[in-house]
Scaffold this motif. Structure first.
Motif, short mmCIF file in Angstrom:
data_model
loop_
_atom_site.label_atom_id
_atom_site.label_comp_id
_atom_site.label_asym_id
_atom_site.label_seq_id
_atom_site.Cartn_x
_atom_site.Cartn_y
_atom_site.Cartn_z
N ALA A 122 62.42 18.54 17.72
CA ALA A 122 61.47 17.41 17.64
C ALA A 122 60.28 17.74 16.74
O ALA A 122 60.44 18.23 15.65
CB ALA A 122 61.02 17.03 19.06
N ASN A 123 59.05 17.49 17.23
CA ASN A 123 57.86 17.65 16.39
C ASN A 123 57.63 19.09 15.95
O ASN A 123 57.19 19.35 14.82
CB ASN A 123 56.63 17.13 17.14
N ASP A 124 57.91 20.04 16.84
CA ASP A 124 57.73 21.45 16.49
C ASP A 124 58.65 21.84 15.34
O ASP A 124 58.26 22.58 14.42
CB ASP A 124 57.99 22.35 17.70
N ARG A 126 59.94 19.83 13.02
CA ARG A 126 59.48 19.18 11.79
C ARG A 126 58.25 19.88 11.21
O ARG A 126 58.11 20.02 9.99
CB ARG A 126 59.18 17.69 12.07
N ARG A 127 57.35 20.32 12.10
CA ARG A 127 56.13 21.00 11.65
C ARG A 127 56.46 22.33 10.96
O ARG A 127 55.96 22.60 9.85
CB ARG A 127 55.22 21.23 12.86
#
Length: 298
Positions: A122-124, A126-127
């Protein structure tokens, strides 16, 4: 030492059959065809032999022929369901994170840890992916080519020129550690003093302080000069300097360490093999060698 090894093997001989008897029928009727084999070992040894003999495609094809496009196995210490074919690919790549998430076996996580890009979601994910891609952009790599060229010329001149036999000088202690880690990734995950897996775990423990020291050196260098004036940004410097819109750091030190290790493992053998075959091509084909010396493309 010999007594300890003997007692360990004796304990395994006693516990493995007991574990196998209690767990063999646990999932009967709920899993696809195939065999889990012996606990921990499973089909890992057969797969490793196929990898070393460059027959891994044949190894998979034999099981696809026997069991179909979906079958079970036990690989590197963990039950595994193998999917094959276009329908399987579509299923995997169209699943959301709630149904199917990317993760590594726990045995592998002990070597590469849990903050690398393959473990995050998820966001981690993508970061961290955005941070790594920022270094791999074409314009950044172009700036780094000249430095790589200087380092390679120095290495070839110092350790290869005029010699009939070439040996790895192992100037940095991290080289053998990466070798142990790679061997541990492709091994049966039995954590005993005489196993490759155990050596890989020990290698990581020795490697992490080295990377922390490098990170500290890069931080001190950044404090001594403006970030915009850095002529060549290596991977660690790039990960340290990348920022969110609010100027906060994008990656923690733990994430930097884990992703440096995963990048080095991924590029260790692949780069070495490519360079080895390239040098062999130049040595065996004088016309190609002459063309490159003249500065022309092949």
């Amino acid at each position: 030492m010999e007594l300890m090894v003997f007692m360990t093997l004796l304990l395994l001989l006693i516990l493995v059959p007991i574990f196998y008897l209690f767990n063999h029928n646990k999932y009967n009727g709920q899993l696809p065809p195939g065999s889990l084999g012996l606990p921990v070992i499973g089909q890992s040894l057969g797969l490793l032999r196929a990898l070393k003999a460059d027959k891994v495609e044949k190894w998979f094809q034999e099981r696809i022929t026997n069991h179909g496009h979906v079958w079970k196995a036990s690989l590197f210490g963990y039950p595994t369901v193998v999917l094959h074919g276009p329908a399987a690919n579509k299923f995997v790549y169209t699943c959301d994170g709630n149904l199917l998430a990317s993760s590594q076996p726990p045995s592998l996580t002990r070597i590469v840890s849990c903050k690398n890009i393959f473990e995050l979601s998820a966001n981690d994910h993508r970061r961290v992916r955005a941070a790594l891609i920022s270094f791999l952009k074409l314009e950044v790599l172009k700036q780094y080519v000249s430095k790589v060229d200087v380092e390679m010329q120095h290495h070839l001149q110092s350790h290869w020129h005029g010699k009939h036999e070439v040996q790895d000088p192992e100037e940095r202690n991290c080289y053998p550690l990466f070798h142990d880690m790679i061997e541990g990734v492709l091994s049966v995950p039995i954590n005993l003093p005489f196993t490759k897996y155990n050596r890989a775990i020990i290698a990581r423990k020795k490697l992490v302080p080295m990377i922390i020291h490098l990170i500290q050196e890069k931080k001190e260098a950044l404090m001594e000069q403006n970030q915009g004036d850095i002529p060549h940004k290596d991977l660690i410097t790039s990960l340290l300097t990348i920022r969110h819109d609010d100027s906060s750091t994008m990656m923690s030190e733990e994430e930097i360490i884990d992703n440096i290790i995963i990048v080095m493992i991924a590029g260790y053998d692949t780069t070495a093999v490519l360079l080895t075959f390239f040098v062999r091509l130049l040595a065996s084909n004088k016309s190609i060698y002459s063309t490159i010396v003249q500065g022309n493309t092949i």
